[in-house]
Design a protein around this motif. Structure first.
Motif, short mmCIF file in Angstrom:
data_model
loop_
_atom_site.label_atom_id
_atom_site.label_comp_id
_atom_site.label_asym_id
_atom_site.label_seq_id
_atom_site.Cartn_x
_atom_site.Cartn_y
_atom_site.Cartn_z
N GLY A 185 65.20 11.89 37.94
CA GLY A 185 65.82 12.69 36.89
C GLY A 185 65.39 14.13 36.90
O GLY A 185 65.95 14.94 36.16
N GLN A 186 64.42 14.46 37.76
CA GLN A 186 63.94 15.84 37.86
C GLN A 186 63.68 16.17 39.33
O GLN A 186 63.57 15.29 40.18
CB GLN A 186 62.63 16.02 37.06
CG GLN A 186 62.78 15.85 35.56
CD GLN A 186 61.46 16.08 34.84
OE1 GLN A 186 60.37 15.83 35.39
NE2 GLN A 186 61.54 16.54 33.60
N PHE A 187 63.57 17.45 39.58
CA PHE A 187 63.17 17.88 40.92
C PHE A 187 62.34 19.15 40.80
O PHE A 187 62.37 19.84 39.77
CB PHE A 187 64.39 18.10 41.83
CG PHE A 187 65.35 19.14 41.34
CD1 PHE A 187 65.24 20.47 41.75
CD2 PHE A 187 66.38 18.81 40.47
CE1 PHE A 187 66.13 21.42 41.31
CE2 PHE A 187 67.27 19.76 40.02
CZ PHE A 187 67.15 21.07 40.44
N ARG A 188 61.62 19.42 41.84
CA ARG A 188 60.67 20.52 41.81
C ARG A 188 61.38 21.87 41.77
O ARG A 188 62.32 22.11 42.51
CB ARG A 188 59.78 20.46 43.05
CG ARG A 188 58.61 21.43 43.03
CD ARG A 188 57.74 21.21 44.25
NE ARG A 188 56.61 22.10 44.26
CZ ARG A 188 55.70 22.16 45.23
NH1 ARG A 188 55.82 21.33 46.27
NH2 ARG A 188 54.70 22.99 45.17
N CYS A 189 60.91 22.74 40.87
CA CYS A 189 61.49 24.08 40.75
C CYS A 189 61.03 24.95 41.91
O CYS A 189 59.91 24.80 42.42
CB CYS A 189 61.08 24.71 39.42
SG CYS A 189 61.80 26.35 39.15
N ARG A 190 61.86 25.86 42.32
CA ARG A 190 61.50 26.72 43.45
C ARG A 190 60.32 27.64 43.14
O ARG A 190 59.63 28.10 44.04
CB ARG A 190 62.71 27.58 43.82
CG ARG A 190 63.86 26.79 44.43
CD ARG A 190 64.98 27.71 44.82
NE ARG A 190 66.08 26.98 45.44
CZ ARG A 190 67.19 27.55 45.88
NH1 ARG A 190 67.36 28.86 45.73
NH2 ARG A 190 68.13 26.81 46.43
N LYS A 207 62.46 20.80 37.09
CA LYS A 207 63.75 21.08 36.48
C LYS A 207 64.55 19.79 36.31
O LYS A 207 64.44 18.86 37.10
CB LYS A 207 64.56 22.05 37.35
CG LYS A 207 63.97 23.45 37.41
CD LYS A 207 64.82 24.37 38.29
CE LYS A 207 66.18 24.63 37.68
NZ LYS A 207 66.95 25.61 38.47
N ARG A 208 65.34 19.74 35.27
CA ARG A 208 66.17 18.59 35.01
C ARG A 208 67.32 18.55 36.03
O ARG A 208 67.95 19.55 36.29
CB ARG A 208 66.73 18.66 33.60
CG ARG A 208 67.61 17.49 33.20
CD ARG A 208 68.19 17.74 31.83
NE ARG A 208 69.08 16.67 31.40
CZ ARG A 208 69.79 16.69 30.29
NH1 ARG A 208 69.71 17.74 29.48
NH2 ARG A 208 70.59 15.69 29.99
N CYS A 209 67.56 17.38 36.55
CA CYS A 209 68.63 17.21 37.54
C CYS A 209 69.98 17.30 36.82
O CYS A 209 70.27 16.51 35.92
CB CYS A 209 68.49 15.87 38.26
SG CYS A 209 69.81 15.56 39.47
N SER A 210 70.79 18.26 37.24
CA SER A 210 72.10 18.45 36.61
C SER A 210 73.13 17.45 37.13
O SER A 210 74.13 17.19 36.46
CB SER A 210 72.59 19.88 36.86
OG SER A 210 72.67 20.14 38.26
N LYS A 211 72.87 16.87 38.29
CA LYS A 211 73.85 15.95 38.87
C LYS A 211 73.91 14.63 38.10
O LYS A 211 74.97 14.03 37.93
CB LYS A 211 73.51 15.70 40.34
CG LYS A 211 74.60 14.99 41.10
CD LYS A 211 74.29 14.96 42.58
CE LYS A 211 75.44 14.32 43.36
NZ LYS A 211 75.18 14.31 44.82
N CYS A 212 72.75 14.16 37.61
CA CYS A 212 72.71 12.90 36.86
C CYS A 212 72.32 13.12 35.41
O CYS A 212 72.04 12.15 34.69
CB CYS A 212 71.75 11.92 37.52
SG CYS A 212 70.02 12.46 37.50
#
Length: 324
Positions: free
Chosen positions: A141-146, A169-174
């Motif tokens: 549900g999240q991924f690492r911010c740049r 960051k919150r995943c916008s795709k799901c």
């Protein structure tokens, strides 16, 4: 067969039907020279035609309108619709299914579900769950911010506007759920597998152009593909026959026999010819020798469009422009 000109033992239709006159040839060449000479447009009195050699050519065309049928396996989400299961009847034969044929020689395609071919199965993509792990975040549900490089914020007084200093960051795709609706079953969990009839209509085109009756003039017959001539024979039927009794040149009859035979080889269990049409045209071609501003030049004028072809690039004209 529609014979537009009588074909008998006296030979092909008279060339006068497609002759290019001296005035027509002069007008075409002047137009050609005007496009090449930008400084001093040519005048009619500057061009003196010394010889015209009429050499019209035959073009044979064959078109076959075909229908191709094939069985295809496909599936769609099961939404509670009634299933036409295989045990309710035999699967219809490929060519026994009635189909609305389009207008002859109008290409297109259609897909028709076959009756008695449906089967209900669990969706293998989501294993019947209706949702799949998000491919972008891997299900977290999240991924690492740049901005993150081992610390949650770059400085105490300046935070990343994307993650507010959290480093994630919150995943916008799901939408942060880690899962999304299965793209195969659309969340329905089961699929209806069935056969469909794939139909394609297309037209096969073949043509043959006779060789020049004056070989030493070397006119490239490939140029004739973009011009028109006088139609002297036109024939249309379910399957056409080679041109019987067509006069010289024998090349036309030989070409019709060969191309009709080649088109016939496409017929088989999945491919049928619905209609054929053949046509013979006599295309006007004339070799023009002329004098222009003290230079001896030659060109070909061809087709009803009166296009001009020059085999060689003449030297530069007196105005400094070169005729290409």
């Amino acid at each position: 067969m529609d014979i537009l000109h009588e074909l008998d033992e006296r030979g092909p239709p008279p060339y006068r039907n497609v002759d290019i006159t001296e005035d027509q040839a002069r007008e075409a060449i002047l137009r050609y020279l005007s496009a090449k000479c930008c400084c001093h447009p040519p005048r009619a009195e500057e061009l003196v035609i010394t010889r015209l050699t009429q050499m019209p050519l035959y073009r044979y065309r064959l078109e076959s309108f075909t229908e191709t049928r094939q069985h295809e396996k496909t599936s769609k989400p099961y939404t509670g619709q009634r299933l036409d299961k295989p045990n309710r009847g035999a699967e219809p034969q490929l060519w026994n299914i009635p189909v609305q044929t389009p207008k002859m020689f109008q290409e297109g395609s259609e897909r028709i579900p076959l009756p008695n071919s449906s089967e209900l199965k669990v969706c293998q993509k989501c294993q019947g769950r209706g949702r799949c792990k998000c491919s972008r975040c891997g299900g977290s549900g999240q991924f690492r911010c740049r901005c993150s490089s081992g610390s949650r914020q770059r400085s105490r007084n300046k935070r990343c506007p994307g993650c507010a200093g959290s480093g994630r960051k919150r995943c916008s795709k799901c939408s942060g759920r880690g899962k999304k609706v299965c793209p195969v079953c659309k969340g329905e969990r089961r699929l209806v597998h069935y056969l469909q009839l794939s139909i394609t209509w297309r037209t096969l085109h073949s043509e043959y152009i006779c060789t020049s009756p004056v070989p030493e003039l070397n006119f490239p017959t490939s140029l004739l593909r973009k011009v028109t001539g006088e139609v002297i024979v036109k024939d249309s039927d379910v399957t056409v026959c080679p041109l019987p009794g067509f006069p010289d040149p024998s090349e036309v009859l030989t070409a019709s026999q060969r191309l009709i035979r080649e088109h016939g080889t496409i017929c088989g269990p999945t491919n049928h010819i619905l209609r054929q049409q053949q046509m013979v045209e006599l295309i006007p071609v004339v070799h023009v020798q002329y004098e222009y501003r003290g230079k001896s030049l030659s060109s070909h004028v061809y087709g009803r469009e009166r296009r001009v072809y020059a085999k060689r690039h003449p030297p530069a004209l007196s105005c400094g422009c070169a005729v290409m």
